[in-house]
Design a protein around this motif. Sequence first.
Motif, PDB file in Angstrom:
ATOM      1  N   HIS A   1       0.862  -1.180   0.000  1.00 31.90           N
ATOM      2  CA  HIS A   1       0.000   0.000   0.000  1.00 31.90           C
ATOM      3  C   HIS A   1       0.902   1.235   0.000  1.00 31.90           C
ATOM      4  O   HIS A   1       1.814   1.343   0.827  1.00 31.90           O
ATOM      5  CB  HIS A   1      -0.911   0.014   1.220  1.00 31.90           C
ATOM      6  CG  HIS A   1      -1.870  -1.146   1.251  1.00 31.90           C
ATOM      7  ND1 HIS A   1      -3.110  -1.103   0.650  1.00 31.90           N
ATOM      8  CD2 HIS A   1      -1.757  -2.377   1.801  1.00 31.90           C
ATOM      9  CE1 HIS A   1      -3.731  -2.262   0.828  1.00 31.90           C
ATOM     10  NE2 HIS A   1      -2.933  -3.050   1.530  1.00 31.90           N
ATOM     11  N   VAL A   2       0.650   2.139  -0.927  1.00 36.79           N
ATOM     12  CA  VAL A   2       1.522   3.295  -1.141  1.00 36.79           C
ATOM     13  C   VAL A   2       0.919   4.542  -0.499  1.00 36.79           C
ATOM     14  O   VAL A   2      -0.266   4.845  -0.692  1.00 36.79           O
ATOM     15  CB  VAL A   2       1.742   3.542  -2.649  1.00 36.79           C
ATOM     16  CG1 VAL A   2       2.604   4.779  -2.858  1.00 36.79           C
ATOM     17  CG2 VAL A   2       2.391   2.323  -3.290  1.00 36.79           C
ATOM     18  N   GLU A   3       1.754   5.252   0.224  1.00 37.02           N
ATOM     19  CA  GLU A   3       1.372   6.532   0.825  1.00 37.02           C
ATOM     20  C   GLU A   3       2.274   7.625   0.277  1.00 37.02           C
ATOM     21  O   GLU A   3       3.489   7.470   0.248  1.00 37.02           O
ATOM     22  CB  GLU A   3       1.516   6.457   2.351  1.00 37.02           C
ATOM     23  CG  GLU A   3       1.172   7.738   3.067  1.00 37.02           C
ATOM     24  CD  GLU A   3       1.418   7.653   4.563  1.00 37.02           C
ATOM     25  OE1 GLU A   3       1.094   8.630   5.264  1.00 37.02           O
ATOM     26  OE2 GLU A   3       1.949   6.613   5.023  1.00 37.02           O
ATOM     27  N   ARG A   4       1.683   8.706  -0.184  1.00 36.13           N
ATOM     28  CA  ARG A   4       2.460   9.840  -0.684  1.00 36.13           C
ATOM     29  C   ARG A   4       2.689  10.825   0.459  1.00 36.13           C
ATOM     30  O   ARG A   4       1.753  11.219   1.148  1.00 36.13           O
ATOM     31  CB  ARG A   4       1.726  10.534  -1.837  1.00 36.13           C
ATOM     32  CG  ARG A   4       2.533  11.652  -2.457  1.00 36.13           C
ATOM     33  CD  ARG A   4       1.797  12.308  -3.600  1.00 36.13           C
ATOM     34  NE  ARG A   4       0.668  13.111  -3.143  1.00 36.13           N
ATOM     35  CZ  ARG A   4      -0.048  13.904  -3.938  1.00 36.13           C
ATOM     36  NH1 ARG A   4       0.223  13.983  -5.223  1.00 36.13           N
ATOM     37  NH2 ARG A   4      -1.056  14.594  -3.442  1.00 36.13           N
ATOM     38  N   LEU A   5       3.934  11.223   0.663  1.00 35.88           N
ATOM     39  CA  LEU A   5       4.284  12.148   1.736  1.00 35.88           C
ATOM     40  C   LEU A   5       4.926  13.400   1.163  1.00 35.88           C
ATOM     41  O   LEU A   5       5.770  13.326   0.265  1.00 35.88           O
ATOM     42  CB  LEU A   5       5.266  11.493   2.710  1.00 35.88           C
ATOM     43  CG  LEU A   5       4.807  10.214   3.422  1.00 35.88           C
ATOM     44  CD1 LEU A   5       5.930   9.675   4.294  1.00 35.88           C
ATOM     45  CD2 LEU A   5       3.567  10.472   4.256  1.00 35.88           C
ATOM     46  N   ALA A   6       4.538  14.540   1.682  1.00 37.78           N
ATOM     47  CA  ALA A   6       5.220  15.787   1.351  1.00 37.78           C
ATOM     48  C   ALA A   6       6.603  15.767   1.981  1.00 37.78           C
ATOM     49  O   ALA A   6       6.854  15.050   2.966  1.00 37.78           O
ATOM     50  CB  ALA A   6       4.418  16.978   1.847  1.00 37.78           C
ATOM     51  N   LEU A   7       7.497  16.565   1.442  1.00 37.39           N
ATOM     52  CA  LEU A   7       8.884  16.528   1.905  1.00 37.39           C
ATOM     53  C   LEU A   7       9.024  16.954   3.359  1.00 37.39           C
ATOM     54  O   LEU A   7       9.954  16.516   4.048  1.00 37.39           O
ATOM     55  CB  LEU A   7       9.749  17.423   1.009  1.00 37.39           C
ATOM     56  CG  LEU A   7       9.785  17.048  -0.472  1.00 37.39           C
ATOM     57  CD1 LEU A   7      10.687  18.001  -1.240  1.00 37.39           C
ATOM     58  CD2 LEU A   7      10.246  15.600  -0.653  1.00 37.39           C
ATOM     59  N   ASP A   8       8.115  17.812   3.826  1.00 34.56           N
ATOM     60  CA  ASP A   8       8.218  18.288   5.215  1.00 34.56           C
ATOM     61  C   ASP A   8       7.385  17.459   6.190  1.00 34.56           C
ATOM     62  O   ASP A   8       7.325  17.773   7.371  1.00 34.56           O
ATOM     63  CB  ASP A   8       7.805  19.760   5.300  1.00 34.56           C
ATOM     64  CG  ASP A   8       6.384  20.015   4.793  1.00 34.56           C
ATOM     65  OD1 ASP A   8       5.741  19.048   4.320  1.00 34.56           O
ATOM     66  OD2 ASP A   8       5.925  21.167   4.853  1.00 34.56           O
ATOM     67  N   THR A   9       6.748  16.392   5.692  1.00 37.95           N
ATOM     68  CA  THR A   9       5.953  15.553   6.588  1.00 37.95           C
ATOM     69  C   THR A   9       6.827  14.821   7.583  1.00 37.95           C
ATOM     70  O   THR A   9       6.534  14.743   8.780  1.00 37.95           O
ATOM     71  CB  THR A   9       5.134  14.529   5.775  1.00 37.95           C
ATOM     72  OG1 THR A   9       4.267  15.226   4.884  1.00 37.95           O
ATOM     73  CG2 THR A   9       4.300  13.642   6.694  1.00 37.95           C
ATOM     74  N   ASP A  10       7.923  14.258   7.086  1.00 36.73           N
ATOM     75  CA  ASP A  10       8.862  13.512   7.924  1.00 36.73           C
ATOM     76  C   ASP A  10      10.272  13.877   7.463  1.00 36.73           C
ATOM     77  O   ASP A  10      10.856  13.176   6.627  1.00 36.73           O
ATOM     78  CB  ASP A  10       8.608  12.013   7.793  1.00 36.73           C
ATOM     79  CG  ASP A  10       9.431  11.174   8.757  1.00 36.73           C
ATOM     80  OD1 ASP A  10      10.441  11.688   9.269  1.00 36.73           O
ATOM     81  OD2 ASP A  10       9.074   9.991   8.980  1.00 36.73           O
ATOM     82  N   PRO A  11      10.827  14.988   7.977  1.00 38.27           N
ATOM     83  CA  PRO A  11      12.145  15.439   7.519  1.00 38.27           C
ATOM     84  C   PRO A  11      13.233  14.378   7.637  1.00 38.27           C
ATOM     85  O   PRO A  11      14.115  14.288   6.775  1.00 38.27           O
ATOM     86  CB  PRO A  11      12.436  16.638   8.421  1.00 38.27           C
ATOM     87  CG  PRO A  11      11.079  17.144   8.827  1.00 38.27           C
ATOM     88  CD  PRO A  11      10.234  15.911   8.963  1.00 38.27           C
ATOM     89  N   ALA A  12      13.177  13.562   8.682  1.00 35.23           N
ATOM     90  CA  ALA A  12      14.202  12.525   8.863  1.00 35.23           C
ATOM     91  C   ALA A  12      14.111  11.488   7.749  1.00 35.23           C
ATOM     92  O   ALA A  12      15.134  11.031   7.224  1.00 35.23           O
ATOM     93  CB  ALA A  12      14.037  11.854  10.226  1.00 35.23           C
ATOM     94  N   LEU A  13      12.895  11.125   7.363  1.00 38.62           N
ATOM     95  CA  LEU A  13      12.719  10.176   6.273  1.00 38.62           C
ATOM     96  C   LEU A  13      13.163  10.778   4.951  1.00 38.62           C
ATOM     97  O   LEU A  13      13.820  10.114   4.141  1.00 38.62           O
ATOM     98  CB  LEU A  13      11.253   9.737   6.182  1.00 38.62           C
ATOM     99  CG  LEU A  13      10.920   8.741   5.067  1.00 38.62           C
ATOM    100  CD1 LEU A  13      11.683   7.436   5.266  1.00 38.62           C
ATOM    101  CD2 LEU A  13       9.410   8.482   5.008  1.00 38.62           C
ATOM    102  N   THR A  14      12.820  12.049   4.737  1.00 39.74           N
ATOM    103  CA  THR A  14      13.250  12.731   3.516  1.00 39.74           C
ATOM    104  C   THR A  14      14.767  12.744   3.406  1.00 39.74           C
ATOM    105  O   THR A  14      15.331  12.466   2.348  1.00 39.74           O
ATOM    106  CB  THR A  14      12.713  14.170   3.486  1.00 39.74           C
ATOM    107  OG1 THR A  14      11.282  14.132   3.498  1.00 39.74           O
ATOM    108  CG2 THR A  14      13.182  14.913   2.252  1.00 39.74           C
ATOM    109  N   GLU A  15      15.427  13.025   4.499  1.00 39.34           N
ATOM    110  CA  GLU A  15      16.890  13.048   4.516  1.00 39.34           C
ATOM    111  C   GLU A  15      17.452  11.660   4.214  1.00 39.34           C
ATOM    112  O   GLU A  15      18.466  11.525   3.521  1.00 39.34           O
ATOM    113  CB  GLU A  15      17.377  13.513   5.887  1.00 39.34           C
ATOM    114  CG  GLU A  15      18.886  13.510   6.053  1.00 39.34           C
ATOM    115  CD  GLU A  15      19.579  14.557   5.190  1.00 39.34           C
ATOM    116  OE1 GLU A  15      20.785  14.395   4.929  1.00 39.34           O
ATOM    117  OE2 GLU A  15      18.917  15.542   4.790  1.00 39.34           O
ATOM    118  N   ARG A  16      16.766  10.653   4.698  1.00 42.20           N
ATOM    119  CA  ARG A  16      17.258   9.281   4.530  1.00 42.20           C
ATOM    120  C   ARG A  16      17.134   8.794   3.094  1.00 42.20           C
ATOM    121  O   ARG A  16      18.016   8.076   2.603  1.00 42.20           O
ATOM    122  CB  ARG A  16      16.486   8.345   5.462  1.00 42.20           C
ATOM    123  CG  ARG A  16      16.944   6.888   5.400  1.00 42.20           C
ATOM    124  CD  ARG A  16      16.280   6.068   6.477  1.00 42.20           C
ATOM    125  NE  ARG A  16      16.649   4.659   6.392  1.00 42.20           N
ATOM    126  CZ  ARG A  16      16.236   3.721   7.231  1.00 42.20           C
ATOM    127  NH1 ARG A  16      15.447   4.051   8.232  1.00 42.20           N
ATOM    128  NH2 ARG A  16      16.612   2.476   7.072  1.00 42.20           N
TER     129      ARG A  16
END
Length: 207
Positions: free
Chosen positions: A124-139
Amino acid sequence: MPYHFLEVAVTPSVRAAQAEMGADQIWLGDHDRPSDRFTENEVAFIEQRDSFYIASVSETGWPYVQHRGGAPGFLKVIDDQTLAFADYRGNRQYISTGNFEENDRACLFLMDYPRRARLKMYGHVERLALDTDPALTERVQDSGYKAKIERIFKIRLEAYDWNCPQHITPRYTQQEVEQAVDPLRQRLAQLEAENAMLRSRLEGNEK
Protein backbone atom coordinates in the motif's frame (compact mmCIF):
# COMPACT_ATOMS: atom_id res chain seq x y z
CA MET A 1 -0.10 -20.78 8.29
CA PRO A 2 -1.88 -19.58 5.13
CA TYR A 3 0.26 -18.49 2.21
CA HIS A 4 -0.63 -14.81 2.43
CA PHE A 5 0.74 -13.76 -0.95
CA LEU A 6 -1.72 -16.09 -2.65
CA GLU A 7 -4.49 -14.99 -0.28
CA VAL A 8 -4.06 -11.57 -1.87
CA ALA A 9 -3.43 -12.73 -5.43
CA VAL A 10 -6.02 -15.48 -5.81
CA THR A 11 -9.49 -14.15 -6.58
CA PRO A 12 -12.55 -16.23 -7.58
CA SER A 13 -11.66 -15.81 -11.27
CA VAL A 14 -8.07 -16.90 -10.58
CA ARG A 15 -9.36 -19.92 -8.66
CA ALA A 16 -11.61 -20.75 -11.61
CA ALA A 17 -8.62 -20.57 -13.97
CA GLN A 18 -6.64 -22.84 -11.64
CA ALA A 19 -9.50 -25.32 -11.55
CA GLU A 20 -9.74 -25.30 -15.35
CA MET A 21 -6.05 -26.22 -15.54
CA GLY A 22 -6.22 -28.79 -12.73
CA ALA A 23 -4.09 -26.69 -10.39
CA ASP A 24 -6.71 -25.58 -7.86
CA GLN A 25 -5.62 -28.12 -5.21
CA ILE A 26 -1.93 -27.20 -5.22
CA TRP A 27 -2.13 -24.18 -2.96
CA LEU A 28 -5.03 -25.15 -0.72
CA GLY A 29 -4.49 -25.47 3.03
CA ASP A 30 -1.71 -24.13 5.20
CA HIS A 31 1.80 -23.52 3.91
CA ASP A 32 4.84 -22.74 6.03
CA ARG A 33 5.76 -19.78 3.86
CA PRO A 34 5.45 -16.47 5.76
CA SER A 35 5.43 -13.45 3.48
CA ASP A 36 4.27 -10.40 5.42
CA ARG A 37 7.63 -9.34 6.93
CA PHE A 38 11.01 -9.00 5.26
CA THR A 39 13.77 -11.25 6.52
CA GLU A 40 17.48 -10.48 6.28
CA ASN A 41 17.47 -12.21 2.89
CA GLU A 42 14.89 -9.83 1.39
CA VAL A 43 16.47 -6.78 3.02
CA ALA A 44 19.89 -7.61 1.52
CA PHE A 45 18.33 -8.19 -1.89
CA ILE A 46 16.38 -4.92 -1.86
CA GLU A 47 19.37 -2.88 -0.71
CA GLN A 48 21.42 -4.07 -3.70
CA ARG A 49 18.87 -3.13 -6.36
CA ASP A 50 19.35 -0.17 -8.68
CA SER A 51 15.86 -0.39 -10.22
CA PHE A 52 12.42 -1.88 -9.82
CA TYR A 53 9.03 -1.97 -11.56
CA ILE A 54 5.90 -0.70 -9.82
CA ALA A 55 2.32 -1.18 -10.99
CA SER A 56 -0.71 0.90 -10.12
CA VAL A 57 -4.36 0.86 -11.23
CA SER A 58 -6.44 3.80 -12.42
CA GLU A 59 -10.09 4.61 -11.69
CA THR A 60 -10.94 3.16 -15.11
CA GLY A 61 -9.35 -0.17 -14.20
CA TRP A 62 -6.33 0.17 -16.49
CA PRO A 63 -3.02 -0.96 -14.94
CA TYR A 64 0.11 1.15 -15.32
CA VAL A 65 3.64 -0.17 -14.87
CA GLN A 66 6.49 2.23 -14.24
CA HIS A 67 10.23 1.61 -14.09
CA ARG A 68 12.12 3.30 -11.27
CA GLY A 69 15.90 3.52 -11.14
CA GLY A 70 18.68 5.06 -9.11
CA ALA A 71 21.86 4.29 -7.26
CA PRO A 72 21.96 0.82 -5.65
CA GLY A 73 19.90 0.95 -2.48
CA PHE A 74 17.78 3.96 -3.48
CA LEU A 75 14.73 1.92 -2.44
CA LYS A 76 15.15 2.10 1.33
CA VAL A 77 14.12 -0.58 3.80
CA ILE A 78 12.70 1.40 6.73
CA ASP A 79 11.67 -1.64 8.76
CA ASP A 80 10.58 -5.22 8.11
CA GLN A 81 7.26 -4.06 6.67
CA THR A 82 8.06 -0.67 5.18
CA LEU A 83 9.91 0.66 2.12
CA ALA A 84 10.37 4.23 0.93
CA PHE A 85 11.92 6.09 -1.98
CA ALA A 86 12.28 9.66 -3.19
CA ASP A 87 10.19 10.71 -6.17
CA TYR A 88 12.11 13.09 -8.44
CA ARG A 89 10.72 15.29 -11.18
CA GLY A 90 10.51 13.43 -14.50
CA ASN A 91 8.24 13.78 -17.51
CA ARG A 92 5.53 15.29 -15.28
CA GLN A 93 2.74 12.95 -16.38
CA TYR A 94 2.14 11.88 -12.74
CA ILE A 95 0.22 8.75 -13.75
CA SER A 96 1.43 6.61 -10.84
CA THR A 97 1.05 9.52 -8.44
CA GLY A 98 -2.55 10.08 -9.46
CA ASN A 99 -3.40 6.39 -9.44
CA PHE A 100 -2.12 5.96 -5.90
CA GLU A 101 -4.28 8.84 -4.70
CA GLU A 102 -7.37 6.91 -5.81
CA ASN A 103 -6.12 3.38 -5.08
CA ASP A 104 -3.12 2.86 -2.82
CA ARG A 105 -2.52 -0.74 -3.91
CA ALA A 106 0.71 -1.49 -5.77
CA CYS A 107 2.66 -4.46 -7.06
CA LEU A 108 6.46 -4.31 -7.26
CA PHE A 109 8.93 -6.46 -9.17
CA LEU A 110 12.60 -6.35 -8.20
CA MET A 111 15.02 -8.07 -10.57
CA ASP A 112 18.54 -9.40 -10.18
CA TYR A 113 19.39 -10.37 -13.74
CA PRO A 114 22.96 -11.65 -13.20
CA ARG A 115 21.82 -14.04 -10.46
CA ARG A 116 18.47 -14.75 -12.17
CA ALA A 117 16.35 -13.84 -9.15
CA ARG A 118 13.18 -11.79 -8.79
CA LEU A 119 11.22 -10.63 -5.78
CA LYS A 120 7.61 -9.56 -6.17
CA MET A 121 5.44 -7.89 -3.56
CA TYR A 122 2.08 -6.33 -2.87
CA GLY A 123 1.95 -3.12 -0.87
CA HIS A 124 0.00 0.00 0.00
CA VAL A 125 1.52 3.30 -1.14
CA GLU A 126 1.37 6.53 0.83
CA ARG A 127 2.46 9.84 -0.68
CA LEU A 128 4.28 12.15 1.74
CA ALA A 129 5.22 15.79 1.35
CA LEU A 130 8.88 16.53 1.90
CA ASP A 131 8.22 18.29 5.22
CA THR A 132 5.95 15.55 6.59
CA ASP A 133 8.86 13.51 7.92
CA PRO A 134 12.15 15.44 7.52
CA ALA A 135 14.20 12.52 8.86
CA LEU A 136 12.72 10.18 6.27
CA THR A 137 13.25 12.73 3.52
CA GLU A 138 16.89 13.05 4.52
CA ARG A 139 17.26 9.28 4.53
CA VAL A 140 15.83 8.60 1.07
CA GLN A 141 17.12 11.50 -1.00
CA ASP A 142 20.33 11.24 -3.00
CA SER A 143 22.38 14.39 -2.50
CA GLY A 144 24.46 13.54 -5.57
CA TYR A 145 21.43 13.41 -7.86
CA LYS A 146 20.66 16.83 -9.33
CA ALA A 147 16.97 16.32 -10.21
CA LYS A 148 14.33 18.06 -8.11
CA ILE A 149 12.80 15.87 -5.41
CA GLU A 150 9.03 16.39 -5.28
CA ARG A 151 7.67 13.87 -2.78
CA ILE A 152 8.31 10.67 -0.86
CA PHE A 153 6.54 7.39 -1.56
CA LYS A 154 6.20 5.10 1.44
CA ILE A 155 5.17 1.49 0.85
CA ARG A 156 3.62 -0.71 3.53
CA LEU A 157 4.21 -4.36 2.73
CA GLU A 158 1.18 -6.61 2.33
CA ALA A 159 2.93 -9.75 1.07
CA TYR A 160 5.96 -10.83 -0.96
CA ASP A 161 7.06 -13.89 -2.89
CA TRP A 162 10.11 -15.12 -4.78
CA ASN A 163 9.74 -16.24 -8.38
CA CYS A 164 11.61 -19.12 -9.97
CA PRO A 165 14.61 -18.20 -12.17
CA GLN A 166 13.22 -19.84 -15.30
CA HIS A 167 13.45 -17.64 -18.41
CA ILE A 168 15.37 -14.84 -16.65
CA THR A 169 18.17 -14.05 -19.08
CA PRO A 170 21.33 -12.88 -17.26
CA ARG A 171 22.03 -9.22 -18.06
CA TYR A 172 24.79 -7.02 -16.71
CA THR A 173 25.20 -3.31 -16.14
CA GLN A 174 28.16 -1.44 -17.58
CA GLN A 175 29.69 -1.24 -14.11
CA GLU A 176 29.30 -5.00 -13.57
CA VAL A 177 30.91 -5.73 -16.93
CA GLU A 178 33.80 -3.39 -16.18
CA GLN A 179 34.35 -5.03 -12.80
CA ALA A 180 34.33 -8.48 -14.41
CA VAL A 181 36.85 -7.61 -17.14
CA ASP A 182 39.13 -5.42 -15.00
CA PRO A 183 41.33 -8.38 -13.89
CA LEU A 184 41.68 -9.34 -17.57
CA ARG A 185 42.73 -5.79 -18.45
CA GLN A 186 45.30 -5.78 -15.68
CA ARG A 187 46.65 -9.16 -16.79
CA LEU A 188 46.81 -7.95 -20.41
CA ALA A 189 48.70 -4.83 -19.38
CA GLN A 190 51.13 -6.99 -17.38
CA LEU A 191 51.73 -9.30 -20.36
CA GLU A 192 52.21 -6.35 -22.72
CA ALA A 193 54.80 -4.86 -20.35
CA GLU A 194 56.61 -8.19 -20.11
CA ASN A 195 56.47 -8.52 -23.89
CA ALA A 196 57.95 -5.06 -24.37
CA MET A 197 60.75 -5.85 -21.92
CA LEU A 198 61.61 -9.14 -23.64
CA ARG A 199 61.52 -7.48 -27.08
CA SER A 200 63.86 -4.78 -25.84
CA ARG A 201 66.30 -7.36 -24.48
CA LEU A 202 66.15 -9.34 -27.71
CA GLU A 203 66.84 -6.27 -29.82
CA GLY A 204 69.72 -5.38 -27.51
CA ASN A 205 71.29 -8.81 -27.91
CA GLU A 206 71.06 -8.58 -31.68
CA LYS A 207 73.13 -5.37 -31.82
